[in-house]
Design a protein around this motif. Structure first.
Motif, PDB file in Angstrom:
ATOM      1  N   ALA A  63      24.678  22.917  27.325  1.00  0.00           N
ATOM      2  CA  ALA A  63      25.642  21.885  26.956  1.00  0.00           C
ATOM      3  C   ALA A  63      24.949  20.743  26.222  1.00  0.00           C
ATOM      4  N   GLY A  64      23.767  20.369  26.699  1.00  0.00           N
ATOM      5  CA  GLY A  64      23.031  19.275  26.082  1.00  0.00           C
ATOM      6  C   GLY A  64      22.627  19.541  24.653  1.00  0.00           C
ATOM      7  N   GLN A  65      22.503  20.816  24.275  1.00  0.00           N
ATOM      8  CA  GLN A  65      22.145  21.143  22.894  1.00  0.00           C
ATOM      9  C   GLN A  65      23.233  20.733  21.911  1.00  0.00           C
ATOM     10  N   LEU A  87      31.156  19.707  29.068  1.00  0.00           N
ATOM     11  CA  LEU A  87      30.866  20.956  28.351  1.00  0.00           C
ATOM     12  C   LEU A  87      30.266  21.997  29.291  1.00  0.00           C
ATOM     13  N   ALA A  88      29.388  21.565  30.192  1.00  0.00           N
ATOM     14  CA  ALA A  88      28.803  22.502  31.156  1.00  0.00           C
ATOM     15  C   ALA A  88      29.878  23.069  32.072  1.00  0.00           C
ATOM     16  N   ALA A  89      30.812  22.214  32.500  1.00  0.00           N
ATOM     17  CA  ALA A  89      31.897  22.674  33.359  1.00  0.00           C
ATOM     18  C   ALA A  89      32.801  23.652  32.617  1.00  0.00           C
ATOM     19  N   GLY A  90      33.084  23.358  31.347  1.00  0.00           N
ATOM     20  CA  GLY A  90      33.917  24.261  30.563  1.00  0.00           C
ATOM     21  C   GLY A  90      33.254  25.604  30.346  1.00  0.00           C
ATOM     22  N   LEU A  91      31.952  25.599  30.131  1.00  0.00           N
ATOM     23  CA  LEU A  91      31.211  26.850  29.960  1.00  0.00           C
ATOM     24  C   LEU A  91      31.160  27.622  31.265  1.00  0.00           C
ATOM     25  N   GLY A 132      33.272  27.392  33.818  1.00  0.00           N
ATOM     26  CA  GLY A 132      34.600  27.821  34.255  1.00  0.00           C
ATOM     27  C   GLY A 132      35.302  28.762  33.302  1.00  0.00           C
ATOM     28  N   GLY A 133      34.774  28.924  32.099  1.00  0.00           N
ATOM     29  CA  GLY A 133      35.354  29.855  31.153  1.00  0.00           C
ATOM     30  C   GLY A 133      36.352  29.261  30.185  1.00  0.00           C
ATOM     31  N   SER A 134      36.675  27.957  30.310  1.00  0.00           N
ATOM     32  CA  SER A 134      37.608  27.357  29.356  1.00  0.00           C
ATOM     33  C   SER A 134      36.967  27.212  27.980  1.00  0.00           C
ATOM     34  N   LEU A 135      35.628  27.163  27.940  1.00  0.00           N
ATOM     35  CA  LEU A 135      34.895  27.211  26.680  1.00  0.00           C
ATOM     36  C   LEU A 135      34.181  28.567  26.634  1.00  0.00           C
ATOM     37  N   PRO A 136      34.720  29.515  25.881  1.00  0.00           N
ATOM     38  CA  PRO A 136      34.161  30.876  25.888  1.00  0.00           C
ATOM     39  C   PRO A 136      32.682  30.900  25.516  1.00  0.00           C
ATOM     40  N   SER A 137      31.941  31.729  26.236  1.00  0.00           N
ATOM     41  CA  SER A 137      30.495  31.772  26.082  1.00  0.00           C
ATOM     42  C   SER A 137      30.066  32.146  24.673  1.00  0.00           C
ATOM     43  N   ALA A 138      30.741  33.107  24.051  1.00  0.00           N
ATOM     44  CA  ALA A 138      30.310  33.577  22.729  1.00  0.00           C
ATOM     45  C   ALA A 138      30.377  32.454  21.697  1.00  0.00           C
TER      46      ALA A 138
END
Length: 366
Positions: A40-42, A337-341, A343-349
């Protein structure tokens, strides 16, 4: 339940998860070896107040949870002082597990918009009015790059490619536009970009798809702005200068916070998947996208820092500019952003593709 209510509920739940399991999220390894907070920090650019970077910022950098830092006039008392700050930040980054240069940036457009003393002395308007505008644009780009690289910075949030519509409108009143002619703006923007990037300093074309139609007083820093420009005009005039800059290899594009009903009547450009796709597909830009200031008043209807960061990432923006001169703002964006990643609300790909573009940019800089 409204869309915004739904988002705020999800963010609140994410906040509970973060509060109760922050250590777990921070320590959870991603397949490429980064933790979720590092990934997320990136995507987050931090800022701070005053002349001395605070310990909180240095900790985030050492932890590998920051992509870079933006500097403002209040951070600079002299070239010697800011060069010392840059060295301190680079020393902290040398201790980071993420082995990439920080993105160290400012707005060195020229004329009135300069954060550091030195070149370029001419504003974009003055460049456009010079006896030899192309030579003046090249000199301005080289001057900006030399000024920034001289203190250790590697990224400039310039040039402005807005094509002003009326004299003394929002973008022209500060001399921030090369021309009211899109072809001229494109040629001079290209020359600025090419000359600056030859110094090793990445350039940023802004503010896509264009703020040239904004009347005086229409400032997205101060409130919402809607620009009712037909799509045909938007593409033929406002977007036109981006083609030459992209062909010249401009590294970043900043999207504006204005609303463009011809593309998306409901969201500001930097929160709009449709506008990001306009840049990616119609303009064929493959580099790094960056938001304008996340704290802008134009976004006051879009929730907290975390909600805004998440919406921007969902829209396809790569870098999130947390420029409120408060390290906590950047930390909140990273947490969301870390939480979204997680939890899946921000798709990994999509998330990793954005990090990949940012990593490639950083790898190409010093």
């Amino acid at each position: 339940m409204t869309e915004m209510t739904r988002r705020r509920t999800l963010q609140a739940l994410a906040g509970v998860v973060l509060a109760g399991a922050a250590t777990t999220i921070a320590a959870t390894p991603a397949p490429d070896g980064m933790t979720l907070r590092q990934l997320a920090g990136q995507r987050v650019i931090y800022s701070y107040a005053g002349l001395t970077p605070p310990d909180a910022l240095l900790r985030r950098i050492r932890a590998g949870e920051a992509a870079g830092v933006i500097f403002f006039g209040e951070n600079v008392s002299s070239t010697q002082q800011i060069a010392g700050v840059v060295r301190e930040l680079r020393d902290a980054n040398a201790q980071s597990p993420v082995r990439r240069p920080l993105l160290l940036m400012t707005d060195q457009e020229g004329g009135k918009v300069r954060r550091l003393p030195g070149e370029p002395a001419l504003s974009e308007k003055q460049v456009g009015q010079a006896a030899d505008p192309e030579a003046a644009a090249r000199a301005a780009g080289k001057g900006a790059g030399t000024t920034l690289s001289g203190v250790g910075m590697n990224l400039n949030l310039a040039p402005v490619l807005d094509v002003f519509g009326q004299p003394e409108n929002f973008i022209d009143q500060y001399g921030r536009s090369f021309s009211d002619d899109p072809h001229t703006a494109g040629v001079l923007g290209r020359d600025f970009v090419t000359a600056q990037q030859a110094t090793g300093v990445a350039a940023t074309a802004k503010h896509f798809p264009g703020l040239g139609a904004a009347p005086a007083g229409s400032n997205t820093d101060l409130g919402p702005v809607t620009l009712n420009v037909p799509l045909s005009e938007l593409r033929a005039k406002d977007e036109a200068p981006y083609g030459p800059a992209i062909a010249a290899g401009v590294k970043l594009v900043m999207l504006s916070w204005a609303v463009y009903p011809a593309l998306d009547a409901t969201r500001p450009a930097g929160l709009s998947p449709a506008v990001v796709q306009e840049l990616r597909q119609h303009q064929r830009f493959q580099g790094v996208t960056i938001t304008d200031a996340l704290e802008a008043k134009a976004l006051q209807a879009y929730g907290t820092t975390g909600e805004r960061a998440t919406l921007a990432a969902e829209a396809g923006m790569d870098l999130i500019l947390a420029s409120a001169r408060d390290v906590a703002q950047g930390e909140e964006a990273v947490s969301a952003l870390a939480a979204g990643l997680s939890g899946g609300s921000l798709p990994s790909a999509g998330f990793r593709a954005a990090v990949g573009r940012i990593s490639a940019l950083r790898d190409g800089l010093r």
